[in-house]
Design an enzyme around this catalytic site. Structure first.
Site, PDB file in Angstrom:
ATOM      1  N   HIS A 178     -39.014 180.761   9.825  1.00 42.99           N
ATOM      2  CA  HIS A 178     -39.119 180.840   8.361  1.00 42.99           C
ATOM      3  C   HIS A 178     -40.574 180.683   7.900  1.00 42.99           C
ATOM      4  O   HIS A 178     -41.011 181.353   6.967  1.00 42.99           O
ATOM      5  CB  HIS A 178     -38.224 179.799   7.687  1.00 42.99           C
ATOM      6  CG  HIS A 178     -36.787 179.934   8.076  1.00 42.99           C
ATOM      7  ND1 HIS A 178     -35.868 178.943   7.881  1.00 42.99           N
ATOM      8  CD2 HIS A 178     -36.097 180.957   8.663  1.00 42.99           C
ATOM      9  CE1 HIS A 178     -34.690 179.338   8.333  1.00 42.99           C
ATOM     10  NE2 HIS A 178     -34.806 180.554   8.822  1.00 42.99           N
ATOM     11  N   HIS A 200     -31.374 186.900   4.209  1.00 41.39           N
ATOM     12  CA  HIS A 200     -31.917 185.903   5.139  1.00 41.39           C
ATOM     13  C   HIS A 200     -32.176 186.509   6.517  1.00 41.39           C
ATOM     14  O   HIS A 200     -33.136 186.143   7.193  1.00 41.39           O
ATOM     15  CB  HIS A 200     -31.012 184.675   5.268  1.00 41.39           C
ATOM     16  CG  HIS A 200     -31.669 183.621   6.104  1.00 41.39           C
ATOM     17  ND1 HIS A 200     -32.658 182.805   5.609  1.00 41.39           N
ATOM     18  CD2 HIS A 200     -31.552 183.326   7.416  1.00 41.39           C
ATOM     19  CE1 HIS A 200     -33.114 182.035   6.578  1.00 41.39           C
ATOM     20  NE2 HIS A 200     -32.462 182.321   7.697  1.00 41.39           N
ATOM     21  N   ASP A 240     -35.561 186.268   8.546  1.00 45.43           N
ATOM     22  CA  ASP A 240     -35.671 185.886   9.963  1.00 45.43           C
ATOM     23  C   ASP A 240     -36.379 186.972  10.767  1.00 45.43           C
ATOM     24  O   ASP A 240     -37.205 186.684  11.638  1.00 45.43           O
ATOM     25  CB  ASP A 240     -34.272 185.699  10.574  1.00 45.43           C
ATOM     26  CG  ASP A 240     -33.692 184.318  10.311  1.00 45.43           C
ATOM     27  OD1 ASP A 240     -34.435 183.403   9.921  1.00 45.43           O
ATOM     28  OD2 ASP A 240     -32.466 184.169  10.519  1.00 45.43           O
ATOM     29  N   HIS A 291     -32.124 186.432  16.593  1.00 44.59           N
ATOM     30  CA  HIS A 291     -33.364 185.997  17.245  1.00 44.59           C
ATOM     31  C   HIS A 291     -33.501 186.551  18.653  1.00 44.59           C
ATOM     32  O   HIS A 291     -34.569 186.969  19.069  1.00 44.59           O
ATOM     33  CB  HIS A 291     -33.437 184.474  17.280  1.00 44.59           C
ATOM     34  CG  HIS A 291     -33.337 183.846  15.923  1.00 44.59           C
ATOM     35  ND1 HIS A 291     -34.194 184.156  14.895  1.00 44.59           N
ATOM     36  CD2 HIS A 291     -32.457 182.957  15.410  1.00 44.59           C
ATOM     37  CE1 HIS A 291     -33.862 183.467  13.816  1.00 44.59           C
ATOM     38  NE2 HIS A 291     -32.806 182.728  14.102  1.00 44.59           N
TER      39      HIS A 291
HETATM   40 ZN   LIG Z   1     -33.260 181.779   9.524  1.00 41.41          ZN
END
Ligand SMILES: [Zn+2]
Length: 284
Positions: A77, A234, A238, A261
């Site tokens: 973030h 969001h 990310d 991720h």
């Molecule tokens: Zn996040």
């Protein structure tokens, strides 16, 4: 010419880490042109951790960087804020194992960094230009980078939950204000996964003050969502943070379908694995 930028003065943040539950303080300091974004565990040896996909030590529900056993969790973030605000150089001292989660979004980072001000430096910005398509997959999930004239993100999420069965959003810096449209979007999670995450030693600092928690009947936070499509926003937040780990901004088009991720990291590794895939260019 588009010049490199750093922060005008040091900025401190303090708060609990989403996964470790440990209260941590960080200081984002100005850094010289061409230094890049560099982290250090200021409480433990002060070894420098420059951005690189090779420094990623975990992608389990966060992106963690590390070197020689020194780990910093949940960098995405803060990195997304730096990506979104066009900051190229910063030295980030971290006095603990994790970047504070604050309200679960990038908004507090963006607000304080803008308050401190940005400073133009005397070197042109550098970019990684995507020269040919790169794609990574995991079942039906994928992340891909294609050549394109500018940075663009297209993200689709799809979960087995009526609220999040399909959300799609695009982001280009030319069309949208990162600070207003993306940075306020908070981390989200499903209530029925909380137990499992805690068993894995994660989400120890998570609560309704820093995570949008989605239960069977909908959002459990009393204030509800900040945007109707806050979750996919969001994921774009990310994504910017995860991509920043390559060390500089990307010129090219990102597409993610149920990515996260791990796939974002795999994508950077695939991009950098062959010099034909990219070239480093300077702003003109
Ligand atoms: Zn996040």
């Amino acid at each position: 010419m588009n010049m490199q930028k750093t922060v005008h003065e040091a900025i401190e943040f303090e708060g609990i880490g989403l996964h470790t539950g440990v209260n941590t303080r960080i200081r984002v300091n100005p850094a010289a042109a061409d230094k890049g974004i560099v982290f250090t565990r200021a409480d433990n040896g002060r070894q420098e951790i420059p951005l690189s996909p090779e420094r990623v030590v975990s992608t389990q529900n966060n992106s963690a960087l590390g070197v020689n056993g020194n780990k910093i969790l949940t960098v995405e973030h803060l990195l997304s804020s730096l990506y979104g605000l066009g900051i190229d150089n910063a030295f980030i001292e971290v006095y603990g194992p994790e970047i504070p989660i604050l309200d679960g979004s990038a908004k507090p980072f963006v607000r304080e960094i803008l308050n401190a001000g940005l400073e133009d430096q005397d070197q042109p910005k550098k970019y990684i230009q995507v020269m040919r398509p790169v794609r990574v997959e995991d079942g039906d999930r994928y992340a891909q980078l294609d050549p394109g004239p500018e940075f663009r993100v297209e993200f689709v999420i799809s979960y087995d939950h009526p609220l999040l069965s399909y959300q799609r959003r695009e982001f280009r810096f030319a069309d949208q204000d990162f600070a207003r449209e993306i940075s306020p979007a908070r981390t989200f999670g499903f209530y029925n996964e909380v137990e499992q995450l805690r068993k894995m030693g994660l989400a120890k600092g998570g609560g309704l003050e820093n995570v949008v928690v989605i239960g069977e009947d909908g959002v459990m936070n009393p204030e509800g969502m900040r945007f109707k499509d806050e979750p996919v926003r969001h994921k774009i937040l990310d994504c910017l943070g995860d991509l920043m780990i390559v060390g500089t901004r990307i010129v090219g088009e990102y597409r993610g379908y149920k990515s996260g991720h791990k796939l974002n990291h795999d994508l950077l590794v695939a991009l950098m694995s062959d010099k034909e895939n990219y070239q480093i260019v300077e702003a003109v």
